[in-house]
Design an enzyme around this catalytic site. Structure first.
Site, PDB file in Angstrom:
ATOM      1  N   VAL A  82      42.179  66.999  40.896  1.00  0.00           N
ATOM      2  CA  VAL A  82      41.919  68.054  41.971  1.00  0.00           C
ATOM      3  C   VAL A  82      41.528  69.370  41.446  1.00  0.00           C
ATOM      4  O   VAL A  82      40.896  70.262  41.575  1.00  0.00           O
ATOM      5  CB  VAL A  82      42.419  68.037  43.423  1.00  0.00           C
ATOM      6  CG1 VAL A  82      41.933  69.063  44.356  1.00  0.00           C
ATOM      7  CG2 VAL A  82      42.382  66.595  43.787  1.00  0.00           C
ATOM      8  N   VAL A 106      42.823  65.945  54.238  1.00  0.00           N
ATOM      9  CA  VAL A 106      42.360  64.769  55.130  1.00  0.00           C
ATOM     10  C   VAL A 106      40.876  64.206  54.704  1.00  0.00           C
ATOM     11  O   VAL A 106      40.127  65.184  54.979  1.00  0.00           O
ATOM     12  CB  VAL A 106      42.311  65.257  56.568  1.00  0.00           C
ATOM     13  CG1 VAL A 106      42.111  64.167  57.401  1.00  0.00           C
ATOM     14  CG2 VAL A 106      43.870  65.744  57.132  1.00  0.00           C
ATOM     15  N   GLY A 144      43.027  53.249  38.149  1.00  0.00           N
ATOM     16  CA  GLY A 144      43.774  54.400  38.794  1.00  0.00           C
ATOM     17  C   GLY A 144      43.475  55.108  40.250  1.00  0.00           C
ATOM     18  O   GLY A 144      43.747  56.070  40.491  1.00  0.00           O
ATOM     19  N   GLU A 171      48.326  55.122  44.199  1.00  0.00           N
ATOM     20  CA  GLU A 171      49.278  56.158  43.946  1.00  0.00           C
ATOM     21  C   GLU A 171      50.464  55.823  43.078  1.00  0.00           C
ATOM     22  O   GLU A 171      50.515  54.535  42.676  1.00  0.00           O
ATOM     23  CB  GLU A 171      49.830  56.737  45.199  1.00  0.00           C
ATOM     24  CG  GLU A 171      48.798  57.141  46.350  1.00  0.00           C
ATOM     25  CD  GLU A 171      48.652  58.744  46.196  1.00  0.00           C
ATOM     26  OE1 GLU A 171      49.205  59.438  45.311  1.00  0.00           O
ATOM     27  OE2 GLU A 171      47.968  59.275  47.076  1.00  0.00           O
ATOM     28  N   LYS A 176      47.363  61.527  57.199  1.00  0.00           N
ATOM     29  CA  LYS A 176      46.385  62.052  57.587  1.00  0.00           C
ATOM     30  C   LYS A 176      45.964  62.213  59.042  1.00  0.00           C
ATOM     31  O   LYS A 176      45.511  63.169  59.710  1.00  0.00           O
ATOM     32  CB  LYS A 176      44.908  61.311  56.674  1.00  0.00           C
ATOM     33  CG  LYS A 176      45.096  61.501  55.189  1.00  0.00           C
ATOM     34  CD  LYS A 176      44.065  60.930  54.362  1.00  0.00           C
ATOM     35  CE  LYS A 176      44.401  60.896  53.015  1.00  0.00           C
ATOM     36  NZ  LYS A 176      43.496  59.952  52.270  1.00  0.00           N
TER      37      LYS A 176
END
Length: 433
Positions: free
Chosen positions: A20, A139, A194, A197, A212
């Site tokens: 990210v 979220v 992948g 987690e 979330k």
């Protein structure tokens, strides 16, 4: 505009340069002119931080100052917004977020775990310091659901929030149906791709999606985040037989989060459910997310999109950064933290039909004993199917009429005393969508 009147650049410090973080840097570089035009202010990165400075991330970091310690990054004088993309409910993420707020910085984060556990405390700290914490990216990836609740639906009393908010679980469940492979095989496939987690239970145990849902419930119902009061069940017990039986009866199985306010308190559950195959949620395949919002004025709104990944999540991070650049400021959970109500958690007891899978001993009277226990517990049978079998156990599937979960639990407990049920029954709620 003269230089003296031109707004100063908005300076970012980014902690966390994984998928990210790198995605955010790419958008900032590629779309710099567009972002300036849309916000009226140049957005720049002054410093970054990550665990490994020497890692090749495919993007040059030469233009940015480097901080080994994210707390030091959060405290820099040349940082206006601390962008927290490290993850984790505690540790460096929480320490650096607190340091940023103490230093008068705004915070943009994708960290659902931290806010689900410490959201009230951090919101009070931020608002006391006149700062904001924005968390659209925490979220449902690129779906702008926090913005939809706080802005687009601000004139509604929200009656229900539900959705599929973990792409990994949805991938496994839809691949089970498409390929005929079992849970364990698809779990390994998702791991190799992948999708899981570092702690896989965060995904398949429903914890990630539960974080979330807890955040959305707080925004939707004006309550303090109450993740500790959520009912959680993962997808580990779902078998290929369940997938096939659900399809045979016109349903799909999804890890579904549902939250609604009741007279008994706030219901929050994240658990496998059956939904009609023809419904929007039933048609959701692969790693896509979907959130359904219901309001008293607007009715039902369905938001669908990518729930994870570099581009979608970075897009959500940039949305929050752009709002801060425009001067748009909002309390963390949509209303002042001091006004958020602390409510009791309520077990989901709203009547609903249920799917019940049993393995019965193959002998006369076994099914009659089970039916008798259901009736004595106040559970009415709507449909029942028994499939051919090769072993000693006979698989039986039952769909009930609407019943409170407490009545079904009473029946399941009673079945253990009949001596004809093998193993533990699987009960899945059938959700109306």
């Amino acid at each position: 505009m003269s230089d003296s009147l031109r707004p100063q650049p908005l300076r970012l410090g980014i902690a966390g340069l994984g998928t990210v973080g790198i995605g955010v840097l790419k958008i900032l570089r590629k779309e710099a002119a567009m972002l300036t035009a849309r916000t009226g202010r140049e957005i720049t990165v002054t410093a970054v931080s990550a665990r490994n400075r020497s890692k090749d991330r495919g993007v040059s970091l030469d233009d940015y100052a480097w901080e080994d310690d994210p707390v030091a990054l959060a405290q820099r004088d040349d940082v206006d917004i601390f962008v927290e993309l490290m993850g984790g409910s505690d540790g460096p993420a929480k320490a650096a977020t607190e340091a940023a707020l103490a230093a008068g910085k705004d915070v943009v984060t994708a960290n659902k775990a931290m806010l689900a556990i410490h959201g009230q405390e951090l919101a009070e700290t931020a608002e006391g310091a006149g700062r904001v914490i924005r968390f659209e990216a925490a979220v449902a990836g690129g779906i702008p659901v926090v913005k939809a609740l706080t802005e687009g639906l601000a004139g509604n009393n929200i009656t229900r929030v539900m959705g599929v908010m973990n792409g990994t679980c949805n991938y496994i469940l839809t691949r089970m149906e498409a390929t005929g492979s079992g849970y364990n095989t698809l779990f390994e496939e998702a791991n190799k791709l992948g999708y899981l987690e570092a702690d896989p239970n965060l995904d398949v145990g429903g914890i990630d999606a539960g974080h979330k849902l807890a955040l959305l419930a707080s925004v939707a119902f004006g309550t303090r985040v109450a993740f500790d009061k959520m009912e959680l069940e993962g997808i580990q017990r779902i078998t290929l037989d369940d997938i096939r039986a659900a399809a045979d009866m016109g349903f799909k199985i999804k890890l579904l989060g549902v939250s609604q306010m009741t007279g008994r308190g706030l219901e929050q559950r994240m658990a496998p459910c059956l939904v009609p195959a023809s419904s929007p949620l039933g048609q959701l395949d692969g790693g896509t997310n979907m959130v359904v919002l219901e309001g008293d004025a607007v009715g039902q709104i369905v938001l669908r999109g990518a729930g994870a990944g570099e581009g979608p999540t970075a897009s959500a991070v940039l949305s929050d950064i752009c709002d801060v650049a425009r001067g748009f400021r909002l309390p963390v959970f949509g209303q002042p933290a001091g006004t958020l109500r602390e409510v009791d958690g309520a077990q989901s007891n709203t009547p609903a039909p249920y799917y019940l899978r049993l393995t019965l001993q193959d002998k006369p009277g076994a099914l009659a004993k089970v039916a008798s226990v259901l009736g004595e517990s106040g559970v009415s049978i709507h449909r029942m199917r028994q499939y051919d079998h090769e072993g000693a156990g006979a698989p039986v599937l039952i769909v009930t009429h609407k019943t409170p979960r407490a009545a079904l639990d009473l029946a399941i407990t009673g079945m253990a005393g009949t001596g004809v049920v093998e193993g533990e029954p699987v009960a899945l709620r059938i959700e109306t969508v």
